[in-house]
Design a protein around this motif. Structure first.
Motif, mmCIF file in Angstrom:
data_model
loop_
_atom_site.group_PDB
_atom_site.id
_atom_site.type_symbol
_atom_site.label_atom_id
_atom_site.label_comp_id
_atom_site.label_asym_id
_atom_site.label_seq_id
_atom_site.Cartn_x
_atom_site.Cartn_y
_atom_site.Cartn_z
ATOM 1 N N ARG A 44 38.939 19.891 13.139
ATOM 2 C CA ARG A 44 37.718 20.469 13.783
ATOM 3 C C ARG A 44 36.458 20.197 14.356
ATOM 4 O O ARG A 44 36.542 18.504 14.051
ATOM 5 C CB ARG A 44 37.093 21.794 12.064
ATOM 6 C CG ARG A 44 38.295 22.140 11.842
ATOM 7 C CD ARG A 44 38.077 22.148 10.155
ATOM 8 N NE ARG A 44 36.177 22.456 9.494
ATOM 9 C CZ ARG A 44 35.666 23.213 9.357
ATOM 10 N NH1 ARG A 44 36.581 24.582 9.563
ATOM 11 N NH2 ARG A 44 34.619 23.414 8.920
ATOM 12 N N GLY B 10 39.895 30.379 11.061
ATOM 13 C CA GLY B 10 38.886 31.679 10.903
ATOM 14 C C GLY B 10 37.532 31.314 10.527
ATOM 15 O O GLY B 10 37.596 29.963 11.534
ATOM 16 N N GLY B 11 37.040 31.429 10.041
ATOM 17 C CA GLY B 11 35.481 31.363 9.514
ATOM 18 C C GLY B 11 34.573 32.897 8.933
ATOM 19 O O GLY B 11 35.761 33.388 8.624
ATOM 20 N N GLU C 148 39.048 30.860 18.374
ATOM 21 C CA GLU C 148 39.131 29.554 18.350
ATOM 22 C C GLU C 148 40.492 29.623 18.485
ATOM 23 O O GLU C 148 41.104 28.321 19.129
ATOM 24 C CB GLU C 148 39.252 29.094 16.533
ATOM 25 C CG GLU C 148 37.906 29.126 15.607
ATOM 26 C CD GLU C 148 37.728 28.889 14.853
ATOM 27 O OE1 GLU C 148 36.806 28.451 14.069
ATOM 28 O OE2 GLU C 148 39.135 28.433 14.112
ATOM 29 N N GLU D 279 33.698 24.199 18.706
ATOM 30 C CA GLU D 279 34.300 24.209 17.245
ATOM 31 C C GLU D 279 36.134 23.685 16.967
ATOM 32 O O GLU D 279 35.743 23.076 15.742
ATOM 33 C CB GLU D 279 34.272 25.895 16.678
ATOM 34 C CG GLU D 279 32.699 26.473 16.947
ATOM 35 C CD GLU D 279 32.479 27.324 15.520
ATOM 36 O OE1 GLU D 279 33.106 27.320 15.068
ATOM 37 O OE2 GLU D 279 31.626 28.329 16.776
HETATM 38 MN MN MN Z 1 36.097 27.946 11.918
#
Ligand code: MN
Ligand code: AMP
Length: 220
Positions: A48, A57-58, A78, A141
């Motif tokens: 990351r 994910g997030g 992502e 990210e």
């Molecule tokens: Mn994430």
């Protein structure tokens, strides 16, 4: 239910809680490393932006979209592919660690939801390709996708050094729990690798201290 864990419905009923959803994408494989170490399963994680390992994910706002639709949206950013995630892929939900005074207040408590999705090997390879070609988060990210080495080589290399790295949130325990729950690694293998990972971390701390001392001594 283990402490800190809650059902998906209980989690969604939490007033004012924030939600984060992450997924473990994985497949079986017949391939072998160096022709001798069976790789057994490909499990995707990522390096990351914050230097920590984690799952894709997030954050998801359940007042705007379902947890699964939100996770799918995060995956398109992502990984560059909008993989459908279903309620049946949900493994567990639990309170995140109260990392700062503000996040420990009940009004902004973080709940992390974890999913696992089994895919075909070719689909996993396509995700890896898309993650560097079409994903908008690549290089920002997400610094790169990584596969989890599940084998143990001579000298203990493989799973143990991987587990000794630093992970985001509860990603390390999510990985360990899923390996056991989905029967991807035998319990005794995981126990041995975890014990060795602890030793590796202790040695790493010593090496880091020595390197910092050495850097201080060097003339500019
Ligand atoms: Mn994430
Ligand atoms: P992200 O947007 O992916 O950074 O995730 C949102 C929040 O969830 C952040 O506070 C992360 O620290 C936390 N987080 C990231 N990865 C995981 C994970 N695998 N398990 C639990 N929490 C995570």
């Amino acid at each position: 239910m283990a402490s800190g864990q809650l059902s998906r419905a209980e989690a969604l009923a939490c007033p004012g809680c924030r939600h984060a959803c992450h997924v473990m994408l994985y497949c079986d494989t017949e391939t072998q490393l160096f022709g001798i170490h069976p790789i057994r399963h490909i499990i995707l994680m990522q390096m990351r932006f914050d230097g920590l390992l984690g799952f894709p994910g997030g954050f998801v706002d359940p007042s705007e979209e379902s947890l699964e639709a939100g996770l799918s949206r995060e995956l398109s950013e992502e990984l560059g592919v909008a993989l459908p995630i279903l309620e049946e892929d949900h493994l567990d939900s639990c309170y995140g660690p109260p990392s700062s005074p503000s996040s420990s207040s009940s009004s902004s408590r973080l709940i992390t939801h974890f999913y696992a999705k089994k895919m075909e090997e070719e689909q996993i390879r396509a995700v890896e390709r898309a993650a560097v070609t079409t994903a908008t988060d690549h290089g920002q990210e997400v610094l790169g996708m990584v596969r989890v080495p599940l084998y143990t080589m001579e000298g203990g290399k493989g799973l143990a050094p991987f587990l000794s790295h630093s992970f985001a949130g509860s990603a390390r325990s999510q990985l360990a729990d899923s390996l056991l729950r989905l029967h991807l690694v035998a319990p005794e293998e995981l126990r041995d690798a975890s014990a060795r990972a602890l030793q590796i971390r202790a040695r790493g701390a010593d090496e880091l201290r020595a390197a910092m001392l050495e850097a201080k001594r060097k003339p500019l």
